[in-house]
Scaffold this motif. Structure first.
Motif, mmCIF file in Angstrom:
data_model
loop_
_atom_site.group_PDB
_atom_site.id
_atom_site.type_symbol
_atom_site.label_atom_id
_atom_site.label_comp_id
_atom_site.label_asym_id
_atom_site.label_seq_id
_atom_site.Cartn_x
_atom_site.Cartn_y
_atom_site.Cartn_z
ATOM 1 N N PHE D 2 0.990 -1.062 -0.007
ATOM 2 C CA PHE D 2 -0.082 -0.044 0.156
ATOM 3 C C PHE D 2 0.656 1.219 0.024
ATOM 4 O O PHE D 2 1.986 1.128 0.411
ATOM 5 N N SER D 3 0.351 2.593 -0.338
ATOM 6 C CA SER D 3 1.007 3.787 -0.399
ATOM 7 C C SER D 3 -0.151 4.821 -0.284
ATOM 8 O O SER D 3 -1.046 4.506 -0.543
ATOM 9 N N LEU D 4 0.419 5.800 0.773
ATOM 10 C CA LEU D 4 -0.432 7.009 0.982
ATOM 11 C C LEU D 4 0.420 8.264 0.722
ATOM 12 O O LEU D 4 1.372 8.373 1.074
ATOM 13 N N THR D 5 -0.073 9.212 -0.212
ATOM 14 C CA THR D 5 0.643 10.262 -0.666
ATOM 15 C C THR D 5 0.019 11.509 -0.256
ATOM 16 O O THR D 5 -1.012 11.616 -0.532
ATOM 17 N N VAL D 6 0.958 12.507 0.287
ATOM 18 C CA VAL D 6 0.314 13.925 0.708
ATOM 19 C C VAL D 6 1.331 14.916 -0.065
ATOM 20 O O VAL D 6 2.277 14.638 -0.213
ATOM 21 N N VAL D 7 0.875 16.014 -0.303
ATOM 22 C CA VAL D 7 1.377 16.984 -1.263
ATOM 23 C C VAL D 7 1.351 18.344 -0.292
ATOM 24 O O VAL D 7 0.533 18.858 0.361
ATOM 25 N N ASP D 8 2.495 18.935 -0.226
ATOM 26 C CA ASP D 8 2.813 20.254 0.101
ATOM 27 C C ASP D 8 3.736 21.111 -0.727
ATOM 28 O O ASP D 8 4.244 20.505 -1.758
ATOM 29 N N GLU D 35 5.824 15.838 -2.815
ATOM 30 C CA GLU D 35 5.096 14.698 -2.806
ATOM 31 C C GLU D 35 5.634 13.707 -1.778
ATOM 32 O O GLU D 35 6.690 13.138 -2.069
ATOM 33 N N LEU D 49 -3.382 3.361 6.661
ATOM 34 C CA LEU D 49 -1.923 3.313 6.409
ATOM 35 C C LEU D 49 -1.101 4.020 7.587
ATOM 36 O O LEU D 49 -0.702 3.538 8.329
ATOM 37 N N VAL D 50 -1.422 5.263 7.298
ATOM 38 C CA VAL D 50 -0.986 6.284 8.386
ATOM 39 C C VAL D 50 -2.177 7.174 8.617
ATOM 40 O O VAL D 50 -2.849 7.613 7.538
ATOM 41 N N ASP D 51 -2.361 7.884 9.662
ATOM 42 C CA ASP D 51 -3.391 9.172 9.731
ATOM 43 C C ASP D 51 -3.046 10.285 8.858
ATOM 44 O O ASP D 51 -1.843 10.913 8.933
ATOM 45 N N ILE D 52 -3.950 10.470 7.912
ATOM 46 C CA ILE D 52 -3.456 11.422 6.836
ATOM 47 C C ILE D 52 -3.276 12.748 7.149
ATOM 48 O O ILE D 52 -2.443 13.552 6.789
ATOM 49 N N LYS D 56 0.210 15.268 6.865
ATOM 50 C CA LYS D 56 -0.019 16.498 6.345
ATOM 51 C C LYS D 56 0.841 17.380 7.356
ATOM 52 O O LYS D 56 1.736 17.918 6.889
#
Lengths: 132, 132, 132, 132, 132, 132
Positions: D2-8, D35, D49-52, D56
């Motif tokens: 699995f993967s989870l991606t957040v952006v800043d 990313e 997966l982790v707390d989004i 962030k």
């Protein structure tokens, strides 16, 4: 693992042989937006993976023989369906040769693998990745 | 390794159980733009990985039971938080079954792995990748 | 002023006559990602500008005669350079006719203007906008 | 996987030493759209997966010391060319530490690897991926 | 009304004077992805608005004096905050002059207006539009 | 004319009444990526159109009452189909009030018009533009 990606594009005509292709058996065309990703385990003493200027130049050189052409008439593609996935592998080969031949500068040998991704539209793309 | 990716989307309502979710415990919704990436070591004699038309059709069939629905009321998701990462795995399973069952045509057995990526916004997405 | 935009794409071959076009005088091709924007001063009693489903269907019908074709051989374009900006106007005409003929449903007459934008790559696009 | 991606993103000034950099030896700047991709073999009992939200927040904390600054004057980068690929590794280290220290919550230990990708423009980006 | 848009980018350092700018008072930087839109009522006999090759060349020439530089030290911007919206107007002026001076070829006089849009990140951009 | 655009997003559930909506009559959801464009004829003495920080803050405040909610249960939308085009107008009203009330700072009165654009997917969006 590090990676560095540069982007360019080509505008080509072609057609496909095989009834699986349906309307794409007709002569048509595509803009392929090309992403070339160079991977390496280490950066050099300047913190570079490869020289981004050379990477852009070599990508352009690899794409130039295809750009603004009908791929059906190019000898290099004789007998081949120039599908998006096939073109990815073709460009990969050209970029890998550029790395090996030192055309990406002294950083070329650092490159462990290359991934070439071609976007044919906003809703479809293909890629090929492999070692030099 | 080759890959071919096709894109579709769904518009769903759902809610999450668990205080970790904060305001997302309320009934809300999402547009998930779905990227389905099929990977294979080889192309067929036509230079195809899988038939892109069949890939789009099967992706749509996998997504249709979710589209324009409240996932909280779908039996298939009973007792599950339909997080983005979970839905990726769910869709992966449906597409892997389609490959195995021959619904992507004779090219299906070439597929070594599938990656499903769901974009929930311009600043967050999740993915699941695994073999068939 | 309200607007509603739907997106589709075509993959065409063509060539240009005139030395100004340089290498684009050769037979080549393009993916055109087409954005059709419908504008209206008011929404209907359901808060709709036009039915988005009908808008997508009519856009597809306008694009179908061009898709997967060599525009140089299409009678409708005889004697014309099918530049991106020209194709925008051509598609605008087809969509405007669809609105006038009631093919976008009873909301069609609400449409004051249409803008058609064609992206030929990630770094170039053209548009035409005008009243019905 | 699995993967989870957040952006800043960050907006920085910097310069490079080494003639290979050409005009980039001058003081210039960049917007880096960042990313951060977290990978794990399993989801928790809530299908996370982790707390989004924590992801962030921690990404922002890792980026804050660089944002709106001249990297040439930051002690942490003394003697280093802050190339895009180098900054990816730097941010990877900060995020990996956040996972290990429990700042991404109890899900942190599920993270097997992190990939950090920085887009410096629409036609160039770099990444670093590695285990915690 | 027709329009044609070409895209380029610059990477600059700068700082702002005025407490309203908060942390952006510090020396920092930005990648500006620049969209230059040329508008005209009519196409020429070749169905061109302006020569896209010349448009790209002139946009590059307008951007070159800013690229890879610290705008705080450029005489042309003395006493000015080089905000995104201000830079749009500055580039508009340079492109309008190029049109008037015939540097976009014989099609230049067809141009009724130019819009210059600068994306400073994925979540913020500015534009200036006006006649030649 | 100058413009400045900031971006945010909401994740909502809703349903539509009217057989024209087909499957969208069921409770479903959407991620709306919201682009708020502020237009003005002039910049202030600092070369600002509006304070971008305040613009982001006010956009968030306008969106917060909708975010992570079922719009069918919000009193403000009673009796309304919350179509994408309708929501654009709703948010336009809230932002226009913020400008008039001085919540965007002293630059607010410079704003001549606002355009609000909501992307509901990669292939469909709507907008509303109008004066304060």
């Amino acid at each position: 693992m590090f990676s560095l990606t540069v982007v360019d594009h080509i505008m080509v005509a072609h057609s496909f042989r095989g009834e699986e292709f349906g309307p794409a058996q007709r002569l048509h065309g595509a803009t392929f937006v090309v992403e070339a990703e160079f991977r390496a385990e280490r950066l050099d003493h300047l913190n570079l993976l490869v020289d981004i200027g050379l990477a852009k130049d070599e990508l352009r050189k690899c794409l130039a023989p295809m750009d603004y052409r009908n791929l059906d008439e190019e000898a290099v593609f004789a007998g081949q369906n120039t599908t998006t996935e096939y073109l990815c592998q073709h460009i990969h080969g050209a970029l890998a040769a550029a790395c090996k031949d030192g055309r990406l500068g002294p950083h070329g040998p650092n490159v462990a693998a290359i991934k070439v991704l071609l976007r044919e539209s906003h809703i479809a793309w293909a890629a090929f990745e492999g070692p030099l």
